[in-house]
Scaffold this motif. Structure first.
Motif, mmCIF file in Angstrom:
data_model
loop_
_atom_site.group_PDB
_atom_site.id
_atom_site.type_symbol
_atom_site.label_atom_id
_atom_site.label_comp_id
_atom_site.label_asym_id
_atom_site.label_seq_id
_atom_site.Cartn_x
_atom_site.Cartn_y
_atom_site.Cartn_z
ATOM 1 N N ARG A 48 0.860 -1.188 0.000
ATOM 2 C CA ARG A 48 0.000 0.000 0.000
ATOM 3 C C ARG A 48 0.894 1.234 0.000
ATOM 4 O O ARG A 48 2.068 1.186 0.384
ATOM 5 C CB ARG A 48 -0.930 0.019 1.212
ATOM 6 C CG ARG A 48 -0.207 0.303 2.524
ATOM 7 C CD ARG A 48 -1.182 0.434 3.683
ATOM 8 N NE ARG A 48 -0.479 0.511 4.941
ATOM 9 C CZ ARG A 48 -0.242 1.647 5.584
ATOM 10 N NH1 ARG A 48 -0.635 2.797 5.083
ATOM 11 N NH2 ARG A 48 0.424 1.644 6.725
ATOM 12 N N ASP A 83 -1.716 5.990 2.525
ATOM 13 C CA ASP A 83 -3.044 5.402 2.371
ATOM 14 C C ASP A 83 -3.494 4.827 3.715
ATOM 15 O O ASP A 83 -3.315 3.657 3.999
ATOM 16 C CB ASP A 83 -2.953 4.313 1.295
ATOM 17 C CG ASP A 83 -4.311 3.761 0.953
ATOM 18 O OD1 ASP A 83 -5.295 4.195 1.597
ATOM 19 O OD2 ASP A 83 -4.385 2.905 0.061
ATOM 20 N N ASP A 128 -4.360 2.513 -7.608
ATOM 21 C CA ASP A 128 -4.971 2.999 -6.372
ATOM 22 C C ASP A 128 -6.492 3.091 -6.463
ATOM 23 O O ASP A 128 -7.145 3.485 -5.517
ATOM 24 C CB ASP A 128 -4.350 4.329 -5.925
ATOM 25 C CG ASP A 128 -4.571 5.424 -6.930
ATOM 26 O OD1 ASP A 128 -5.144 5.132 -8.012
ATOM 27 O OD2 ASP A 128 -4.163 6.577 -6.656
#
Ligand SMILES: Nc1ncnc2c1ncn2[C@@H]1O[C@H](COP(=O)(O)OP(=O)(O)OP(=O)(O)O)[C@@H](O)[C@H]1O
Ligand SMILES: [Mg+2]
Length: 444
Positions: free
Chosen positions: A102, A106, A132
């Motif tokens: 990730r 985020d 994303d």
């Protein structure tokens, strides 16, 4: 090296200071509220949405486990894909490997991965970094890897941008309104400052207290103080000129009587005393009248200097004059001209009485007009300089008897005039002439 105090970075005037005092806590509060709210709301919603998606994937996992062959499983998954609106696929030859991915900022992704792992077990790899907008999840099953691609909007609460934008816009509008109101509150304070400043320079400008109660109180206090000072000046003027005037009548009578009785041996001496008294009375009158009655008018300063030199020449004083302009600009100023003339004439006459060379310099700076009278006489000792500016103070009256003793008001009058213009009179040593140097300073 010591760091400069915080004060040097803070704004100096009241408006920005007030804005700072009001705004900083407000903005800090908003930031904290926004952060906490957004963070919690976001995480909560994300976890809920993630759980329901994870269950759908669990269903898909079960479909694979209960299918007799991989091909059938694949077919069933395809049927499932459509109603669930998730791309589902079986990759029979693969095994899951690697880490969950990730982007570092985020934050909701972290909650998402935690929640999915909790429900689907450790054989799960989630990739949020490659795309994303999608959640790419791979789950190990007995028949290979179940590959699910889920639109990110289905697992994460939609962006909090609206809330933030709304907060910023509303804050800006409110701040603008606050600044407008604050400015209006500031104006009476500025008016008061202007009126006090003008009064310090000898002008009485119209002023009406306004604004908040505290400011109004200060304004009223200033008004009554100004009235009292004006009354005191007026009374002093009236009293001194009354006394001088009333004394003049008997004085004239005495002179007349003396003229008739000229056979008296002491007549000449008495006459000299009477003349002396008359001269003093004139000086008192001039001092008392002061300059309060005179109106301010624009005066051309170099022209004034030239006229003073001419006037000095008529009474036999050679006055060296010069004009220095430090900042080019207007050479005129609002002044009470007669008063200024009287003050400068006093200074020049003093110098002429005590010295042979007298120089008058006009130095114009951005903030003030300086009239400097210098001479090559004996000067005034440093510890006597305060004293000689007081009324009726003379030093060593014997030393210049031949040129006539004064009353001791010349410097007092000059200082008075300077102060009534908001300025000052300073005595020092003349660096190049060696005598006394009087700096008569009038601020602009
Ligand atoms: N340029 C100067 N050089 C030396 N002494 C001075 C000078 N100017 C003033 N003084 C001293 O300061 C005293 C006070 O001066 P001031 O002008 O107030 O009074 P005065 O000249 O004596 O009298 P008046 O000016 O009222 O006729 C003077 O008596 C003198 O002793
Ligand atoms: Mg004098």
């Amino acid at each position: 090296m010591k760091a400069p105090p915080l004060k040097t970075y803070l704004p100096r005037s009241l408006l920005p200071r007030t804005i700072l005092i009001v705004m900083v806590p407000l903005i800090a509060l908003q930031l904290v509220v926004a952060f906490v709210f957004v963070q919690r709301h976001f995480e909560g919603v994300t976890r809920q949405m993630t759980r329901s998606i994870a269950r759908e994937i669990a269903v898909a996992q079960q479909v694979i486990d209960t299918s007799p062959t991989a091909a059938i499983a694949q077919l069933r998954l395809q049927n499932l894909s459509e109603p669930l609106a998730i791309t589902l696929d079986l990759e029979p030859l693969e095994t899951v490997s690697g880490d969950n991915l990730r982007l570092w900022y985020d934050l909701s992704g972290r909650a998402l991965i935690q929640e999915m792992t909790a429900l689907l077990g450790p054989d799960l790899r989630v990739d949020l970094r490659s795309n994303d907008r999608m959640v790419d999840a791979r789950l190990q099953t007995d028949r290979g890897v179940l590959h699910a691609i889920i639109p990110r909007v289905r697992v994460t609460a939609s962006n909090p941008h609206q809330l933030l934008v709304l907060m910023i816009v509303v804050s800006l509008v409110l701040a603008a309104i606050a600044i407008l109101f604050l400015r209006n509150q500031m104006r009476p304070i500025l008016d008061l400052a202007d009126a006090a400043d003008a009064f310090g320079k000898g002008r009485s400008v119209p002023f009406r207290p306004a604004g908040a109660e505290e400011v109004r109180r200060a304004g009223n206090a200033f008004l009554s103080m100004r009235a009292r000072i004006e009354r005191a000046i007026e009374q002093r003027t009236l009293m001194l000129s009354g006394v001088s005037h009333d004394l003049r009548t008997p004085l004239t009578r005495m002179k007349l009587t003396l003229a008739l009785a000229d056979d008296m041996p002491e007549a000449a001496e008495m006459n000299r005393d009477l003349n002396e008294m008359e001269r003093m009375l004139d000086a008192f009158l001039a001092f008392a009248k002061g300059d309060q009655m005179e109106e301010m008018q624009e005066v051309d300063l170099p022209g004034l200097i030239a006229e003073l030199a001419e006037q000095a020449a008529r009474s036999g004083i050679l006055l060296e004059t010069s004009v220095q302009v430090e900042t080019p600009g207007a050479a005129t100023m609002p002044l009470r001209e007669a008063a200024i003339r009287r003050a400068l004439t006093n200074l020049v006459n003093n110098a002429a009485r005590h010295a042979s060379r007298v120089r008058l310099t006009l130095r114009l700076t951005q903030r003030a007009a300086n009239f400097i009278v210098e001479d090559d006489g004996p000067g005034v000792p440093e510890d006597k300089r305060e004293e000689v500016m007081r009324p009726f103070t003379r030093l060593d009256t014997a030393r210049n008897q031949d040129k006539g003793a004064g009353v001791g008001l010349g410097l007092a009058i000059a200082q008075d005039v300077a102060r009534s213009h908001g300025g000052a009179l300073d005595l020092s040593d003349s660096p190049d002439l060696g005598g006394l140097r009087c700096v008569f300073r009038i601020p602009r």
